[in-house]
Design an enzyme around this catalytic site. Sequence first.
Site, PDB file in Angstrom:
ATOM      1  CE  LYS A 211     -13.518  36.837 -24.573  1.00  0.00           C
ATOM      2  NZ  LYS A 211     -14.302  37.115 -25.558  1.00  0.00           N
ATOM      3  N   PRO A 212     -17.514  33.703 -25.414  1.00  0.00           N
ATOM      4  CG  PRO A 212     -19.499  34.268 -26.260  1.00  0.00           C
ATOM      5  CD  PRO A 212     -18.723  33.837 -24.971  1.00  0.00           C
ATOM      6  CB  SER A 213     -15.672  36.241 -30.772  1.00  0.00           C
ATOM      7  OG  SER A 213     -15.599  37.305 -31.480  1.00  0.00           O
TER       8      SER A 213
ATOM      9  N   GLY B  87      -8.027  30.715 -31.272  1.00  0.00           N
ATOM     10  CA  GLY B  87      -8.159  31.994 -31.791  1.00  0.00           C
ATOM     11  C   GLY B  87      -6.512  32.308 -32.469  1.00  0.00           C
TER      12      GLY B  87
ATOM     13  CD  GLU C 120      -8.795  23.476 -31.384  1.00  0.00           C
ATOM     14  OE1 GLU C 120      -9.892  23.999 -31.919  1.00  0.00           O
ATOM     15  OE2 GLU C 120      -8.761  22.336 -31.253  1.00  0.00           O
ATOM     16  CG  LEU C 121      -2.641  28.831 -31.473  1.00  0.00           C
ATOM     17  CD1 LEU C 121      -1.281  28.939 -30.848  1.00  0.00           C
ATOM     18  CD2 LEU C 121      -3.764  29.834 -30.544  1.00  0.00           C
TER      19      LEU C 121
ATOM     20  CB  CYS D 283      -8.019  27.950 -38.224  1.00  0.00           C
ATOM     21  SG  CYS D 283      -9.110  26.816 -37.940  1.00  0.00           S
TER      22      CYS D 283
HETATM   23  P1  NAD Z   1      -8.176  36.310 -31.351  1.00  0.00           P
HETATM   24  O1  NAD Z   1      -7.312  35.807 -30.945  1.00  0.00           O
HETATM   25  O2  NAD Z   1      -8.569  37.848 -31.552  1.00  0.00           O
HETATM   26  O3  NAD Z   1      -9.635  36.162 -30.141  1.00  0.00           O
HETATM   27  C1  NAD Z   1      -9.953  35.096 -29.749  1.00  0.00           C
HETATM   28  C2  NAD Z   1     -10.746  35.191 -28.612  1.00  0.00           C
HETATM   29  O4  NAD Z   1      -9.955  35.538 -27.517  1.00  0.00           O
HETATM   30  C3  NAD Z   1     -11.831  36.204 -28.506  1.00  0.00           C
HETATM   31  O5  NAD Z   1     -12.954  35.500 -27.661  1.00  0.00           O
HETATM   32  C4  NAD Z   1     -11.015  37.313 -27.828  1.00  0.00           C
HETATM   33  O6  NAD Z   1     -12.258  38.137 -27.099  1.00  0.00           O
HETATM   34  C5  NAD Z   1     -10.409  36.608 -26.749  1.00  0.00           C
HETATM   35  N1  NAD Z   1      -9.081  37.575 -26.489  1.00  0.00           N
HETATM   36  C6  NAD Z   1      -8.486  38.408 -27.204  1.00  0.00           C
HETATM   37  N2  NAD Z   1      -7.378  38.905 -26.624  1.00  0.00           N
HETATM   38  C7  NAD Z   1      -7.351  38.161 -25.391  1.00  0.00           C
HETATM   39  C8  NAD Z   1      -6.304  38.209 -24.489  1.00  0.00           C
HETATM   40  N3  NAD Z   1      -5.223  38.976 -24.239  1.00  0.00           N
HETATM   41  N4  NAD Z   1      -6.735  37.104 -23.210  1.00  0.00           N
HETATM   42  C9  NAD Z   1      -7.653  36.576 -23.254  1.00  0.00           C
HETATM   43  N5  NAD Z   1      -8.735  36.348 -24.215  1.00  0.00           N
HETATM   44  C10 NAD Z   1      -8.389  37.252 -25.374  1.00  0.00           C
HETATM   45  O7  NAD Z   1      -8.935  35.663 -32.450  1.00  0.00           O
HETATM   46  P2  NAD Z   1     -10.040  35.858 -33.435  1.00  0.00           P
HETATM   47  O8  NAD Z   1      -9.667  37.124 -34.307  1.00  0.00           O
HETATM   48  O9  NAD Z   1     -11.303  36.132 -32.888  1.00  0.00           O
HETATM   49  O10 NAD Z   1      -9.966  34.736 -34.583  1.00  0.00           O
HETATM   50  C11 NAD Z   1      -9.433  34.591 -35.639  1.00  0.00           C
HETATM   51  C12 NAD Z   1      -8.067  33.807 -35.201  1.00  0.00           C
HETATM   52  O11 NAD Z   1      -8.521  32.498 -34.634  1.00  0.00           O
HETATM   53  C13 NAD Z   1      -7.186  33.132 -36.442  1.00  0.00           C
HETATM   54  O12 NAD Z   1      -6.062  33.421 -36.452  1.00  0.00           O
HETATM   55  C14 NAD Z   1      -7.726  31.676 -36.807  1.00  0.00           C
HETATM   56  O13 NAD Z   1      -6.610  31.226 -37.380  1.00  0.00           O
HETATM   57  C15 NAD Z   1      -7.848  31.340 -35.587  1.00  0.00           C
HETATM   58  N6  NAD Z   1      -8.677  30.357 -35.618  1.00  0.00           N
HETATM   59  C16 NAD Z   1      -7.984  28.947 -34.993  1.00  0.00           C
HETATM   60  C17 NAD Z   1      -8.748  27.735 -35.225  1.00  0.00           C
HETATM   61  C18 NAD Z   1      -8.138  26.354 -34.941  1.00  0.00           C
HETATM   62  O14 NAD Z   1      -9.024  25.524 -34.591  1.00  0.00           O
HETATM   63  N7  NAD Z   1      -6.942  26.240 -34.992  1.00  0.00           N
HETATM   64  C19 NAD Z   1     -10.246  27.827 -35.515  1.00  0.00           C
HETATM   65  C20 NAD Z   1     -10.838  29.109 -35.717  1.00  0.00           C
HETATM   66  C21 NAD Z   1      -9.984  30.226 -35.734  1.00  0.00           C
END
Ligand code: NAD
Length: 478
Positions: A170-172, A221, A243-244, A277
């Site tokens: 599931k991509p963003s 995420g 990975e957060l 991130c």
């Molecule tokens: P996000 O957590 O809002 O969303 C990530 C993905 O999860 C999306 O596909 C979204 O649709 C899905 N999602 C959202 N709520 C959900 C739920 N309750 N259950 C299941 N899936 C759900 O993150 P974002 O805004 O897309 O990305 C930014 C964040 O990602 C930042 O905090 C960044 O640091 C982090 N990030 C971490 C890494 C890493 O490798 N550590 C890399 C890139 C981004």
Amino acid sequence: MYEFETIAAASDGGARLETRNPADRHSVAGRYLSSDPSRMGDVVGVARAAQRDWAALSDAARLSLLARFLTSLSARAQDIARSITIEQGKPLAEARGEVTKALDESAQMLASAGRPGGAVHATTRAGVTPVTVRRPRGVIAALTPWNFPALSPLRKIVPALAFGNAIILKPSEFSPGAACIIAEVARDVLPEGLLQLVIGGAEIGRELVSVPGVDGITFTGSVATGKAIYRAAADNLAELSLELGGKNAAIIHDVPQMDRCLDQVAGAAFLCSGQRCTAISRVIVRSELAESVIEGLAARARSLVPGDGLQQGTTLGPLISDQHLSRVTGMVALGVRRGARIVTGGAVLTGGACAKGHFYAPTVLRDVTSDNPVAQEEIFGPVISVLTYETLDEAMQLLNGVEFGLTAALFSSDITVIDRFIAGSESGMIHVNHGTTPDSNMPFVGIRNSGVGACSVGPGAAAFYTTEHAVYLGRPQV
Ligand code: NAD
């Protein structure tokens, strides 16, 4: 604009998802058929069937098909890069760099999967040889963020398939275009059902991580979503790799070549408009170097050229959405109320090339104390907070005094300082005398609130994508 009507798995033919170009909020970037949350069970069923046949192939046969997949992907590299720029906003050169890095990592991961591990152990009983082997985990669900629309998906797709699993991605909802191109390529090269895309936002994500039959969930995420997924995974006892976020810092202690150091720090802070991130968002500098560091960073911030990433010469793209722009603006305002001073930036960009999109000026903040929210929280924008210290003890306290532990950098030529930093840095990735860019064959890993479970990339990924088994090989009893 991209139209991806046929890619979504288990779509109901009804709901549509539309993305916007962040450099021009009125321009539609892509149109997609959304997946139907009530059909996630069917998606898992298709994956399960495909995975059985895939796992039955020899490792060599799987790896050779995946090598063809990567070759076909390289042929679409330009399309993928354009789709990244149109939906995510980063300058085209950066988007091309993302695709190159993703293909590079993918090649390294194929090589790792070609050495799946396993061992022959010392015998403790005559005639019985103990052996450990690793098997594919099964059906993997992967959820990715919007900031790396190709790198994040491929970092999950390639090891999952290489180790013999099926994957549901599931991509963003902000930037699914690159993943759709990747899925189109897979459809031409790989067996059906091995890689399925589900399209939609949080609702579909929640369904995907809760549906029974998923053996492992890999998520990249935010911390808040990661925690929700951790809870959902517990119900089905699915294995997890999270990975957060990060609040990464560079300590500048003593540098013979200040310009080279600041080039790397500014690059690590402003690439992707700070929406990485691993972005450096705190600079922790020895007091006596502070003025030259602040001036040097501000000059680099001012030299960036904001605009549409498809325009030649653009070096700073927009933020992903108006909502995110408001968050970044609010965070900087809060930081200033808590005592930070703006050296440069600190404003929304509204004129010229920035008139139609969500642009924020590259920003340097000084006089930031460790309890200021801009020193604690992930801003995910082009904002550097500068903190100062007198002693190395203080620097290490500042470094580790946040909830995250993703990546950290030190600039010093003093071996005792370097030793202390390596031993004491509470981060998954530790960089000495360079920015925070990781290599393509090294573990990508965070600790504390930056990650849980096996790292992705590198041989350690096998711990998530496979299960380990103990086999006792006895002689036939005659
Ligand atoms: P996000 O957590 O809002 O969303 C990530 C993905 O999860 C999306 O596909 C979204 O649709 C899905 N999602 C959202 N709520 C959900 C739920 N309750 N259950 C299941 N899936 C759900 O993150 P974002 O805004 O897309 O990305 C930014 C964040 O990602 C930042 O905090 C960044 O640091 C982090 N990030 C971490 C890494 C890493 O490798 N550590 C890399 C890139 C981004």
